[in-house]
Design an enzyme around this catalytic site. Structure first.
Site, mmCIF file in Angstrom:
data_model
loop_
_atom_site.group_PDB
_atom_site.id
_atom_site.type_symbol
_atom_site.label_atom_id
_atom_site.label_comp_id
_atom_site.label_asym_id
_atom_site.label_seq_id
_atom_site.Cartn_x
_atom_site.Cartn_y
_atom_site.Cartn_z
ATOM 1 N N HIS A 1 0.846 -1.186 0.000
ATOM 2 C CA HIS A 1 0.000 0.000 0.000
ATOM 3 C C HIS A 1 0.875 1.227 0.000
ATOM 4 O O HIS A 1 1.967 1.235 0.591
ATOM 5 C CB HIS A 1 -0.932 0.027 1.220
ATOM 6 N N HIS B 1 0.914 5.014 1.276
ATOM 7 C CA HIS B 1 0.282 6.037 2.109
ATOM 8 C C HIS B 1 0.372 7.365 1.353
ATOM 9 O O HIS B 1 1.451 7.718 0.856
ATOM 10 C CB HIS B 1 1.031 6.215 3.430
HETATM 11 P P1 5GP Z 1 1.705 0.027 7.374
HETATM 12 O O1 5GP Z 1 2.060 0.177 8.828
HETATM 13 O O2 5GP Z 1 1.598 -1.428 6.983
HETATM 14 O O3 5GP Z 1 2.597 0.799 6.452
HETATM 15 O O4 5GP Z 1 0.291 0.699 7.203
HETATM 16 C C1 5GP Z 1 -0.905 0.041 7.437
HETATM 17 C C2 5GP Z 1 -1.974 1.096 7.529
HETATM 18 O O5 5GP Z 1 -3.226 0.458 7.405
HETATM 19 C C3 5GP Z 1 -1.982 1.869 8.862
HETATM 20 O O6 5GP Z 1 -1.850 3.250 8.611
HETATM 21 C C4 5GP Z 1 -3.333 1.507 9.468
HETATM 22 O O7 5GP Z 1 -3.934 2.591 10.144
HETATM 23 C C5 5GP Z 1 -4.148 1.086 8.255
HETATM 24 N N1 5GP Z 1 -5.175 0.090 8.523
HETATM 25 C C6 5GP Z 1 -5.015 -1.073 9.222
HETATM 26 N N2 5GP Z 1 -6.162 -1.759 9.224
HETATM 27 C C7 5GP Z 1 -7.062 -1.031 8.512
HETATM 28 C C8 5GP Z 1 -8.431 -1.233 8.170
HETATM 29 O O8 5GP Z 1 -9.067 -2.223 8.514
HETATM 30 N N3 5GP Z 1 -9.025 -0.269 7.426
HETATM 31 C C9 5GP Z 1 -8.356 0.862 7.019
HETATM 32 N N4 5GP Z 1 -9.045 1.744 6.296
HETATM 33 N N5 5GP Z 1 -7.063 1.072 7.333
HETATM 34 C C10 5GP Z 1 -6.426 0.146 8.067
#
Ligand code: 5GP
Ligand code: ZN
Length: 114
Positions: free
Chosen positions: A100, A102
Site C-alpha cells: 500500500h 500512504h
Molecule cells: P503500514 O504500517 O503497513 O505501512 O500501514 C498500514 C496502515 O493500514 C496503517 O496506517 C493503518 O492505520 C491502516 N489500517 C489497518 N487496518 C485497517 C483497516 O481495517 N481499514 C483501514 N481503512 N485502514 C487500516
C-alpha cells in the site's frame, strides 16, 4: 488471499471509505489518519511486500503513484506538498502485508522519519 484485511476491503467484505477505484487499484481512507489527509492506495491483486514485485506489476505500481497525485490535486494540497510512503517489512514499519502507498497531506511533515 485469505485473512488479508486489504483483500477483504477489495472484495467489499469489510467496510472502508473508498476514495477511488480503477481496474487495478483502489484508494480508501486510513482507519487511523496521521495527517488531515491520509489515504491508502493499494493494488487489487494481493502482493505481500515490495520485495515480491515482479516486472508485471510495474504498471500497477505506476498507477498507484498516479492515483495518489490525482487525489492530492483533487483535494487541493498538491501544490503545497505531500508525502507518499510504502513501508516494507518489520524495520520499515509494515504492519499490513498487502502493499500500500500512504498518501499524507494537509500539514507540514517532518523529515527524517523516526
Ligand atoms: P503500514 O504500517 O503497513 O505501512 O500501514 C498500514 C496502515 O493500514 C496503517 O496506517 C493503518 O492505520 C491502516 N489500517 C489497518 N487496518 C485497517 C483497516 O481495517 N481499514 C483501514 N481503512 N485502514 C487500516
Ligand atoms: Zn491482500
Amino acid at each position: 488471499m485469505e485473512d488479508c484485511i486489504f483483500c477483504k476491503i477489495v472484495a467489499g467484505e469489510i467496510p472502508a471509505t473508498i476514495v477511488r477505484e480503477t481496474d487495478d487499484v483502489i484508494a480508501f481512507e486510513d482507519l487511523h489518519p496521521q495527517a488531515p489527509h491520509h489515504v491508502l492506495i493499494i493494488p487489487r491483486r494481493h502482493i505481500a511486500t515490495l520485495n515480491d514485485l515482479t516486472a508485471e506489476d510495474a504498471e500497477t505500481v505506476g498507477n498507484m503513484a498516479r492515483v495518489a497525485a490525482e487525489i492530492a490535486a483533487e483535494r487541493g494540497f498538491a501544490e503545497a506538498g505531500y508525502r507518499t510512503v510504502m513501508n516494507c517489512n518489520q524495520q520499515g514499519g509494515q504492519t499490513v502485508y498487502h502493499i500500500h502507498m500512504h498518501l499524507l497531506g494537509g500539514r507540514a511533515l517532518a523529515w527524517p522519519p523516526g
